[in-house]
Every structure is written in structure tokens, then in C-alpha cells.
Design a protein around this motif. Structure first.
Motif, short mmCIF file in Angstrom:
data_model
loop_
_atom_site.label_atom_id
_atom_site.label_comp_id
_atom_site.label_asym_id
_atom_site.label_seq_id
_atom_site.Cartn_x
_atom_site.Cartn_y
_atom_site.Cartn_z
N ALA A 125 -5.52 4.03 3.87
CA ALA A 125 -6.91 3.57 3.83
C ALA A 125 -7.37 3.23 2.41
CB ALA A 125 -7.83 4.62 4.44
N ARG A 126 -6.58 3.60 1.43
CA ARG A 126 -6.95 3.31 0.04
C ARG A 126 -6.63 1.87 -0.31
NH1 ARG A 126 -5.76 8.37 -3.81
NH2 ARG A 126 -7.92 9.08 -3.65
N ARG B 149 0.84 -1.21 0.00
CA ARG B 149 0.00 0.00 0.00
C ARG B 149 0.87 1.24 0.00
NH1 ARG B 149 -2.44 0.07 6.18
NH2 ARG B 149 -0.49 0.70 7.21
N ASP B 150 0.27 2.35 -0.36
CA ASP B 150 0.92 3.66 -0.35
C ASP B 150 0.90 4.19 1.08
OD1 ASP B 150 1.61 6.37 -0.59
OD2 ASP B 150 0.40 6.69 -2.36
N SER B 151 2.06 4.53 1.62
CA SER B 151 2.11 4.98 3.01
C SER B 151 1.41 6.32 3.22
CB SER B 151 3.55 5.07 3.50
OG SER B 151 4.24 6.06 2.78
#
Length: 61
Positions: free
Chosen positions: A37-38, A31-33
Motif C-alpha cells: 500500500a506504500r 513496489r515492496d512486497s
């Protein structure tokens, strides 16, 4: 996935430009830090290994 960790390349200068990963025996999630939540990308462990090997051969720096 509860044990997220930042990329080893995330240093003090580019801490806002990193990814995090979490793994279990059946999957690896990315995930993107900046937006945890995405959506996440999820790979079987062997596919994640193949993905990393491809990135190492073709780095974009």
C-alpha cells in the motif's frame, strides 16, 4: 496496475525480501512486497530496462 508479480529471485528462503512489478505499455511500476500500500516507483519501459541493466552490472549480494 492490477497484475503485480514477485521478483523471480523470491524463493522460499527470501520471500519476505522481494519486490513486485506490474507493467503496461506505457509504464513499469515497482513496489515492496512487504508494504504494497506504500509508494511505488514508476518508470517508462525503456528507463526500466536501463535500470535493470545497471543493477545486473552492479549487484549487491
Amino acid at each position: 496496475m492490477a497484475n503485480w508479480r514477485k521478483s523471480s529471485y523470491s524463493g522460499p528462503d527470501d520471500g519476505n525480501e522481494c519486490v513486485e512489478i506490474a507493467s503496461s505499455s506505457t509504464e513499469v511500476a515497482v513496489r515492496d512486497s512487504k508494504a504494497p500500500a506504500r509508494a511505488t516507483l514508476t518508470f517508462p519501459p525503456d528507463a526500466f530496462t536501463t535500470f535493470l541493466e545497471a543493477l545486473k552490472k552492479n549487484p549487491r549480494r
